[in-house]
Design a protein around this motif. Structure first.
Motif, mmCIF file in Angstrom:
data_model
loop_
_atom_site.group_PDB
_atom_site.id
_atom_site.type_symbol
_atom_site.label_atom_id
_atom_site.label_comp_id
_atom_site.label_asym_id
_atom_site.label_seq_id
_atom_site.Cartn_x
_atom_site.Cartn_y
_atom_site.Cartn_z
ATOM 1 N N CYS A 1 62.355 -8.402 -0.724
ATOM 2 C CA CYS A 1 62.695 -9.204 -1.697
ATOM 3 C C CYS A 1 63.245 -10.520 -1.309
ATOM 4 C CB CYS A 1 63.555 -8.244 -2.587
ATOM 5 S SG CYS A 1 63.802 -8.858 -4.284
ATOM 6 N N VAL A 2 62.879 -11.603 -1.821
ATOM 7 C CA VAL A 2 63.415 -12.807 -1.467
ATOM 8 C C VAL A 2 64.431 -13.249 -2.751
ATOM 9 C CG1 VAL A 2 62.884 -15.188 -1.318
ATOM 10 C CG2 VAL A 2 61.139 -13.622 -0.549
ATOM 11 N N TRP A 3 65.570 -13.519 -2.035
ATOM 12 C CA TRP A 3 66.551 -14.218 -3.255
ATOM 13 C C TRP A 3 67.061 -15.405 -2.811
ATOM 14 C CZ3 TRP A 3 68.367 -11.004 -7.104
ATOM 15 C CH2 TRP A 3 68.095 -9.621 -6.816
ATOM 16 N N ALA A 4 67.218 -16.364 -3.853
ATOM 17 C CA ALA A 4 67.524 -17.680 -3.811
ATOM 18 C C ALA A 4 68.932 -17.706 -4.162
ATOM 19 C CB ALA A 4 66.834 -18.715 -4.941
ATOM 20 N N VAL A 5 69.743 -18.241 -3.153
ATOM 21 C CA VAL A 5 71.261 -18.423 -3.379
ATOM 22 C C VAL A 5 71.287 -19.761 -3.483
ATOM 23 C CG1 VAL A 5 73.616 -17.998 -2.239
ATOM 24 C CG2 VAL A 5 71.652 -16.597 -1.855
#
Length: 281
Positions: free
Chosen positions: A73-77
């Motif tokens: 899963c990719v998260w943008a912070v």
């Protein structure tokens, strides 16, 4: 352009182009910590199957395994500004061993960082200083700074990479070897003539029922570009630079007309050619 095999670089941005030099897909590539020689590709989920098929065409007989990674899963912070207007530095991770990728977004500093985890790992448990937002907030942030992403902003076979500011997002190299779509892209770059650019726009009011590629008009009725996509009063439009400082109009399919104004993003290079002042008639 930073390449993934260079020391210290584990993330890069790029476009896959057609033979005619138009964008097919925009992608982010990552070197995973635990995968020796492996590369993780992030793309618009709506075209995942098309990209898999596209990659396999060029696999030929090489011993390369190409498969979806549903377990990741990719998260943008996204960073916020402090009271002095300074961007916060990269947050620390309480369990850095769980992060397969933890890198600055290669497109612009204003997009913060990219975090790749196993799907069953809660990002808030390893980044205590963050709060979880939603997809709408992410897209509003993108549109507010004028950063395109996905097939709505960059329609396959329609968008040109240099008009889409690929150079400003560190997504292209003009010194590497041949690639599909290179001829037109290189010629456009070296002539230095780019008459239209994808720019962030602010609408006078949110508009529904917009057709894809709705025409922008000047106050005198001249075509000034095409609207691409947006959310609420924010969006992206491909605008003729000669009209970029003018107030433009946009009409929806239900005959609603609004005005919009474009702006030059802060993250564009300082030597970017500026829009011309509107001529007074």
């Amino acid at each position: 352009m930073a390449l993934l095999d260079e020391p210290g670089h584990r993330a890069m941005y790029a476009h896959m182009l057609s033979v005619q030099g138009r964008t097919l897909y925009d992608i982010l590539l990552y070197r995973l910590k635990e995968a020796e020689g492996g590369v993780f590709l992030e793309c618009d989920s709506t075209v995942k199957d098309s990209i898999l098929k596209h990659l396999k065409v060029y696999k030929i007989r090489r011993k390369v395994n190409i498969s979806p990674c549903s377990e990741l899963c990719v998260w943008a912070v996204l960073s916020q500004q402090d009271k002095l207007g300074q961007e916060f530095s990269q947050p620390g991770l309480s369990s850095p061993d769980k992060a397969l990728v933890w890198e600055a977004d290669p497109r612009t500093q204003q997009m913060g960082w990219r975090l790749v985890l196993q799907s069953d790992v809660d990002p808030l448990k390893i980044i205590a200083s963050c709060k979880k937002g939603d997809t709408e907030e992410y897209h509003r942030h993108r549109y507010s700074i004028g950063l395109p992403e996905g097939v709505k902003d960059l329609p396959p076979g329609v968008a040109f990479p240099l008009e889409s500011n690929l150079v400003y997002m560190q997504g292209i190299s003009f010194s590497k070897g041949c690639y599909i779509g290179q001829e037109l892209t290189a010629r456009t770059h070296h002539t230095g003539v780019i008459r239209k650019r994808l720019m962030p726009v602010h609408l006078s009011s949110p508009v529904e029922h917009l057709e894809d590629g709705a025409t922008l008009l000047t106050q005198s009725g001249k075509p000034a570009g095409k609207h691409r996509a947006g959310t609420g009063e924010l969006g992206l439009s491909l605008i003729r630079m000669a009209h970029a400082k003018e107030v433009l109009t946009l009409r929806s399919s239900d005959d609603t007309t609004v005005t919009l104004e474009a702006s030059v993003p802060d993250w564009w290079p300082e030597d970017t050619p500026q829009p011309k002042d509107a001529l007074l008639g």
